[in-house]
Design an enzyme around this catalytic site. Structure first.
Site, PDB file in Angstrom:
ATOM      1  N   LYS A   1      37.309  51.666  43.413  1.00  0.00           N
ATOM      2  CA  LYS A   1      37.229  50.403  42.697  1.00  0.00           C
ATOM      3  C   LYS A   1      36.461  49.400  43.554  1.00  0.00           C
ATOM      4  O   LYS A   1      36.717  49.288  44.747  1.00  0.00           O
ATOM      5  CB  LYS A   1      38.654  49.889  42.441  1.00  0.00           C
ATOM      6  CG  LYS A   1      38.740  48.438  41.978  1.00  0.00           C
ATOM      7  CD  LYS A   1      40.177  47.938  42.057  1.00  0.00           C
ATOM      8  CE  LYS A   1      40.331  46.510  41.612  1.00  0.00           C
ATOM      9  NZ  LYS A   1      40.087  45.437  42.528  1.00  0.00           N
TER      10      LYS A   1
ATOM     11  N   LYS B   1      36.517  43.340  47.302  1.00  0.00           N
ATOM     12  CA  LYS B   1      36.056  42.719  48.539  1.00  0.00           C
ATOM     13  C   LYS B   1      36.820  43.292  49.734  1.00  0.00           C
ATOM     14  O   LYS B   1      36.347  43.255  50.854  1.00  0.00           O
ATOM     15  CB  LYS B   1      36.179  41.195  48.483  1.00  0.00           C
ATOM     16  CG  LYS B   1      37.578  40.693  48.307  1.00  0.00           C
ATOM     17  CD  LYS B   1      37.603  39.187  48.291  1.00  0.00           C
ATOM     18  CE  LYS B   1      38.884  38.657  47.698  1.00  0.00           C
ATOM     19  NZ  LYS B   1      39.026  38.779  46.267  1.00  0.00           N
TER      20      LYS B   1
ATOM     21  N   LYS C   1      50.576  46.258  49.955  1.00  0.00           N
ATOM     22  CA  LYS C   1      50.526  45.602  51.261  1.00  0.00           C
ATOM     23  C   LYS C   1      51.553  46.231  52.200  1.00  0.00           C
ATOM     24  O   LYS C   1      51.283  46.464  53.371  1.00  0.00           O
ATOM     25  CB  LYS C   1      50.788  44.092  51.125  1.00  0.00           C
ATOM     26  CG  LYS C   1      49.762  43.365  50.285  1.00  0.00           C
ATOM     27  CD  LYS C   1      48.648  42.815  51.148  1.00  0.00           C
ATOM     28  CE  LYS C   1      47.457  42.220  50.435  1.00  0.00           C
ATOM     29  NZ  LYS C   1      47.465  41.864  49.058  1.00  0.00           N
TER      30      LYS C   1
HETATM   31  P1  ADP Z   1      39.100  41.979  44.721  1.00  0.00           P
HETATM   32  O1  ADP Z   1      39.678  43.305  44.292  1.00  0.00           O
HETATM   33  O2  ADP Z   1      37.682  42.108  45.120  1.00  0.00           O
HETATM   34  O3  ADP Z   1      39.950  41.326  45.781  1.00  0.00           O
HETATM   35  P2  ADP Z   1      40.297  40.107  42.952  1.00  0.00           P
HETATM   36  O4  ADP Z   1      41.594  40.840  43.123  1.00  0.00           O
HETATM   37  O5  ADP Z   1      40.159  38.760  43.576  1.00  0.00           O
HETATM   38  O6  ADP Z   1      39.122  41.061  43.457  1.00  0.00           O
HETATM   39  O7  ADP Z   1      40.002  40.042  41.396  1.00  0.00           O
HETATM   40  C1  ADP Z   1      39.549  38.908  40.676  1.00  0.00           C
HETATM   41  C2  ADP Z   1      39.392  39.295  39.222  1.00  0.00           C
HETATM   42  O8  ADP Z   1      38.349  40.265  39.072  1.00  0.00           O
HETATM   43  C3  ADP Z   1      40.633  39.912  38.588  1.00  0.00           C
HETATM   44  O9  ADP Z   1      40.735  39.517  37.241  1.00  0.00           O
HETATM   45  C4  ADP Z   1      40.355  41.378  38.674  1.00  0.00           C
HETATM   46  O10 ADP Z   1      41.043  42.101  37.700  1.00  0.00           O
HETATM   47  C5  ADP Z   1      38.850  41.443  38.487  1.00  0.00           C
HETATM   48  N1  ADP Z   1      38.293  42.586  39.222  1.00  0.00           N
HETATM   49  C6  ADP Z   1      38.276  42.744  40.570  1.00  0.00           C
HETATM   50  N2  ADP Z   1      37.682  43.906  40.922  1.00  0.00           N
HETATM   51  C7  ADP Z   1      37.327  44.499  39.758  1.00  0.00           C
HETATM   52  C8  ADP Z   1      36.675  45.732  39.445  1.00  0.00           C
HETATM   53  N3  ADP Z   1      36.251  46.554  40.388  1.00  0.00           N
HETATM   54  N4  ADP Z   1      36.477  46.018  38.150  1.00  0.00           N
HETATM   55  C9  ADP Z   1      36.881  45.169  37.178  1.00  0.00           C
HETATM   56  N5  ADP Z   1      37.490  44.005  37.398  1.00  0.00           N
HETATM   57  C10 ADP Z   1      37.719  43.653  38.674  1.00  0.00           C
END
Ligand code: ADP
Ligand code: TRP
Length: 333
Positions: free
Chosen positions: A193, A196, A113
């Site tokens: 990766k 969102k 961030k």
């Molecule tokens: P984002 O990256 O979309 O903001 P979050 O950080 O809210 O997603 O992640 C929620 C959960 O999903 C966490 O346990 C995270 O490790 C898993 N996760 C998020 N994106 C991925 C991905 N591309 N591949 C595998 N696991 C993921």
């Protein structure tokens, strides 16, 4: 030996994508057979990025629906809303007081961030302490998360150690991360990766037409149809998530031979995704028509969660000398 205890949470910050599903939710659901599961909707956490109250309520309800539709069974696992258990924030304070600034300054989530030019607030900075409290309050054995949360787990272990040492008591157990290697990172449509935050996500419950369109837009290299294809690309890695080992072998052999068009793989992937999430989608629609039942699940979840965390919080308070002395000590001279 008793059952393993598993704990994890997800932030209500928007519809789940298939990275969240394979990286987190699917593990939570699968673990129900061999672990006592405690899962929660992390609405306190979402306050570090979301300021719209009505939106938060909507996202909390959506995430609860997503979890239940994905197969989380409230008869076997606990599902609750983080803010229904405000005791967690007390434990956050207890842990804060033994957490070095340096530990928090090393968090990737915080450093990212900063690097992106944001000026993080204290809540974002201390986010890993709230996460540690979420976890340590149940003394779980394992914490199923995606790869990107592993560092937070290591920090949690550090905080548990600091507290135990500071007060000379084994109040907290050091939890293990549980990250399945084959789905550690699900790629997004642009090859980064899936997240969102990158606008590259395929949502679990998109209507089929929208999903197909997004799948057709997956970025591939410009290798001609006749040539062998690189199966490290996002398209193949995504496709592989929805295929059996035998199908994967066959597809990868075809890719190596050449003559395989990306369009064909994309169309097949879109069909597989729709089929895979089809039943869950129908279940979700059914649940969405019964909002009171979902509320009941969350409320009952918080009640059961509170019963599990209260002894741990009491032990932490006792170790730290908070609250009135225990009766035995009061009478002792
Ligand atoms: P984002 O990256 O979309 O903001 P979050 O950080 O809210 O997603 O992640 C929620 C959960 O999903 C966490 O346990 C995270 O490790 C898993 N996760 C998020 N994106 C991925 C991905 N591309 N591949 C595998 N696991 C993921
Ligand atoms: N930080 C996690 C995420 O962004 C969500 C979370 C909050 C969590 N508390 C937790 C995950 C405790 C596991 C355990 O995805």
């Amino acid at each position: 030996m008793g059952k393993l205890r598993s704990l994890s949470g997800l932030q209500p910050t928007g519809p789940l994508h298939i990275g969240n599903y394979f990286g987190a939710v699917r593990q939570h659901v699968a673990l129900q057979d061999r672990a006592e599961g405690i899962y929660f909707v992390a609405d306190y956490h979402s306050m570090t990025s979301l300021r719209r109250a009505a939106r938060r309520r909507e996202f909390v309800r959506d995430l609860a629906l997503d979890y239940l539709a994905s197969g989380l069974d409230p008869a076997r696992s606990i599902l609750y809303r983080q803010s229904d258990l405000p005791e967690t924030t007390e434990l956050t304070w207890l842990l804060s007081t033994v957490t070095p600034m340096g530990l928090l300054q090393r968090a990737h989530s915080y450093k990212d961030k900063l690097a992106a030019g944001q000026s993080p607030g204290h809540g974002l900075f201390s986010y890993p302490v709230l996460m540690a409290a979420d976890i340590l309050q149940y003394n779980p054995d394992i914490v199923p998360v995606g790869q990107d949360q592993k560092q937070h787990l290591e920090m949690t272990r550090d905080m548990a150690n600091h507290f135990n040492h500071a007060y000379g008591a084994e109040v907290f157990r050091l939890p293990e991360p549980y990250v399945l290697p084959d789905v550690a990172v699900v790629p997004g449509v642009d090859g980064r990766k899936m997240s969102k935050s990158y606008d590259n996500a395929l949502r679990m419950f998109w209507p089929p037409a929208k999903l197909r369109k997004a799948v057709m837009a997956i970025v591939t290299d410009s290798t001609p149809v006749a040539d062998p294809k690189n199966t490290e690309q996002a398209l193949f890695r995504l496709w592989a998530l929805f295929a059996t080992a035998a199908e994967r072998e066959e597809m990868f052999a075809r890719a190596a031979r050449g003559g395989l068009g990306y369009g064909e793989v994309k169309r097949d992937l879109a069909e597989r995704i729709c089929t895979y999430f089809g039943e869950m989608s129908a279940r979700r629609a059914e649940l969405a028509a019964r909002p009171d039942d979902v509320e009941d699940v969350l409320r009952e979840g918080a009640r059961r969660a509170r019963a599990l965390m209260q002894p741990v919080l009491a032990a932490a308070r006792e170790a730290a000398g908070l609250g009135p002395p225990a009766p035995a000590q009061r009478t002792k001279r």
